[in-house]
Design a protein around this motif. Structure first.
Motif, mmCIF file in Angstrom:
data_model
loop_
_atom_site.group_PDB
_atom_site.id
_atom_site.type_symbol
_atom_site.label_atom_id
_atom_site.label_comp_id
_atom_site.label_asym_id
_atom_site.label_seq_id
_atom_site.Cartn_x
_atom_site.Cartn_y
_atom_site.Cartn_z
ATOM 1 N N PHE A 55 0.830 -1.204 0.000
ATOM 2 C CA PHE A 55 0.000 0.000 0.000
ATOM 3 C C PHE A 55 0.865 1.255 0.000
ATOM 4 O O PHE A 55 0.498 2.261 -0.611
ATOM 5 C CB PHE A 55 -0.918 -0.036 1.228
ATOM 6 N N ILE A 56 2.030 1.194 0.642
ATOM 7 C CA ILE A 56 2.871 2.389 0.705
ATOM 8 C C ILE A 56 3.500 2.704 -0.647
ATOM 9 O O ILE A 56 4.005 3.805 -0.847
ATOM 10 C CB ILE A 56 3.973 2.267 1.786
ATOM 11 N N ASN A 57 3.457 1.772 -1.570
ATOM 12 C CA ASN A 57 3.990 1.987 -2.915
ATOM 13 C C ASN A 57 2.913 2.423 -3.903
ATOM 14 O O ASN A 57 3.175 2.494 -5.106
ATOM 15 C CB ASN A 57 4.650 0.711 -3.431
ATOM 16 N N CYS A 58 1.733 2.707 -3.387
ATOM 17 C CA CYS A 58 0.609 3.089 -4.243
ATOM 18 C C CYS A 58 0.325 4.581 -4.163
ATOM 19 O O CYS A 58 0.453 5.187 -3.093
ATOM 20 C CB CYS A 58 -0.666 2.364 -3.817
ATOM 21 N N HIS A 59 -0.088 5.149 -5.309
ATOM 22 C CA HIS A 59 -0.819 6.407 -5.230
ATOM 23 C C HIS A 59 -2.152 6.069 -4.572
ATOM 24 O O HIS A 59 -2.715 4.995 -4.813
ATOM 25 C CB HIS A 59 -1.113 6.984 -6.610
ATOM 26 N N VAL A 60 -2.675 6.989 -3.775
ATOM 27 C CA VAL A 60 -3.963 6.758 -3.115
ATOM 28 C C VAL A 60 -4.859 7.968 -3.336
ATOM 29 O O VAL A 60 -4.398 9.105 -3.237
ATOM 30 C CB VAL A 60 -3.780 6.497 -1.610
ATOM 31 N N ALA A 61 -6.108 7.702 -3.639
ATOM 32 C CA ALA A 61 -7.036 8.792 -3.919
ATOM 33 C C ALA A 61 -8.366 8.554 -3.212
ATOM 34 O O ALA A 61 -8.709 7.426 -2.855
ATOM 35 C CB ALA A 61 -7.284 8.912 -5.417
ATOM 36 N N TRP A 62 -9.084 9.634 -3.047
ATOM 37 C CA TRP A 62 -10.469 9.582 -2.594
ATOM 38 C C TRP A 62 -11.357 10.077 -3.738
ATOM 39 O O TRP A 62 -11.085 11.117 -4.332
ATOM 40 C CB TRP A 62 -10.684 10.462 -1.371
#
Length: 125
Positions: free
Chosen positions: A29-36
């Motif tokens: 998860f820390i290697n992902c872009h994350v969006a809402w």
């Protein structure tokens, strides 16, 4: 494979604040872009905010800029969305999405691979 899980939604009054959290058990998860993203009844899913995997910069839709803040805590594997000065127009189901395939953050929800189940935010006037 990453499975985001959202929490923190609820019913509030206009002007109130809420903080949403998105976690995943996978360390990737820390290697992902994350969006809402959010989706109101009868409307298309829309971009709200995102944070990159690399530089921690936040990206915001114009409608939430100055009111919402996205942040990530890689130690605890969590991304948060602080929502202040909530408005009835913010009422929607909020979804967390993650992506580890693309170089840049994409505002188009079709291009995000991993999705949570969503958390409801309702703002009364």
């Amino acid at each position: 494979q990453v499975q985001p899980v959202e929490s923190g939604g609820g019913l509030v009054q206009a002007g109130d604040s809420l903080r949403l959290s998105c976690t995943a058990s996978e360390r990737t998860f820390i290697n992902c872009h994350v969006a809402w993203f959010r989706q109101a009844p009868g409307k298309e899913r829309e971009f709200v905010a995102a944070i990159s995997r690399n530089n921690q910069d936040g990206y915001y839709a114009d409608s939430v800029k100055g009111r919402f803040t996205i942040s990530r805590d890689n130690f605890n594997n969590v991304v948060r969305l602080q929502m202040n000065s909530l408005e009835p127009e913010d009422t929607a189901v909020y979804y967390c999405a993650a992506d580890n395939k693309h170089l840049y953050i994409d505002y188009d929800y079709h291009n995000w691979e991993y999705w949570g189940q969503g958390t409801q935010v309702a703002v009364s006037s």
